[in-house]
Design a protein around this motif. Structure first.
Motif, PDB file in Angstrom:
ATOM      1  N   ARG A  13     -37.497  46.664  36.674  1.00 55.99           N
ATOM      2  CA  ARG A  13     -36.548  45.569  36.446  1.00 55.99           C
ATOM      3  C   ARG A  13     -36.379  44.722  37.699  1.00 55.99           C
ATOM      4  N   ARG A  14     -36.327  45.379  38.846  1.00 55.52           N
ATOM      5  CA  ARG A  14     -36.215  44.638  40.106  1.00 55.52           C
ATOM      6  C   ARG A  14     -37.453  43.759  40.315  1.00 55.52           C
ATOM      7  N   THR A  17     -37.353  40.913  37.888  1.00 61.17           N
ATOM      8  CA  THR A  17     -36.312  39.965  38.279  1.00 61.17           C
ATOM      9  C   THR A  17     -36.767  39.110  39.452  1.00 61.17           C
ATOM     10  N   ARG A  20     -39.131  36.555  38.203  1.00 63.59           N
ATOM     11  CA  ARG A  20     -38.412  35.479  37.495  1.00 63.59           C
ATOM     12  C   ARG A  20     -37.755  34.535  38.486  1.00 63.59           C
ATOM     13  N   VAL A  83     -31.433  38.093  32.963  1.00 62.46           N
ATOM     14  CA  VAL A  83     -31.089  38.386  34.357  1.00 62.46           C
ATOM     15  C   VAL A  83     -29.727  37.749  34.555  1.00 62.46           C
ATOM     16  N   ALA A 131     -30.121  43.367  34.771  1.00 66.06           N
ATOM     17  CA  ALA A 131     -31.290  42.926  34.009  1.00 66.06           C
ATOM     18  C   ALA A 131     -31.498  43.861  32.825  1.00 66.06           C
TER      19      ALA A 131
END
Length: 151
Positions: A13-14, A17, A20, A83, A131
């Motif tokens: 997820r990090r 993110t 993104r 996010v 997220a």
């Protein structure tokens, strides 16, 4: 009915993110006026590795709402790939933004507001980042807390 994808790890997820933040250009920015009136506006952004840089007219509600408190919520994505960023914003005059940051903003968004007097930059430093994509990622959606990425 289609089976749900496996929940991403916090590290995934990090990574997603950060990708993104580097690649996306548009966000939703939520602020409130001193009397509690909500304001939700779309703004483009550039990520400098530590903060989001945005630009708006000084007279727009978003800029007015950020003075003096500076509390803001920014979201990227759609309802199945969110996010959610909570942070502090500061209003920065175009001439006061470091040249490298202003150049990066102009290059990414193909627009340079430095010489436009009524426009100011918003520098938003994330404090909390969440997220998630589906319900199976809600439980562990927190990936940054108190300005630090979680392991």
């Amino acid at each position: 009915m289609t089976p749900q994808e496996q929940a991403r790890s916090r590290e995934e997820r990090r990574r997603d993110t950060l990708a993104r933040l580097a690649d996306d250009k548009d966000s939703w920015v939520a602020t409130t006026s001193p009397d509690g009136q909500p304001c939700l506006m779309p703004l483009s952004f550039a990520w400098d590795g530590a903060a989001l840089l945005m630009c708006t007219r000084r007279t727009n509600p978003t800029a007015r709402n950020l003075t003096p408190r500076g509390e803001v919520v920014v979201t990227l994505g759609h309802t199945r790939d969110v996010v959610h960023i909570e942070g502090a914003a500061e209003v920065v005059e175009g001439s006061a933004l470091p040249t490298g940051s202003a150049d990066a903003f102009a290059a990414k968004l193909r627009w340079d507001p430095r010489d436009r007097h009524p426009w100011v930059y918003l520098r938003i430093t994330p404090r909390v980042v969440k997220a998630w994509r589906e319900v199976n990622e809600l439980k562990d959606r927190l990936i940054m807390n108190d300005g630090r990425w979680l392991d």
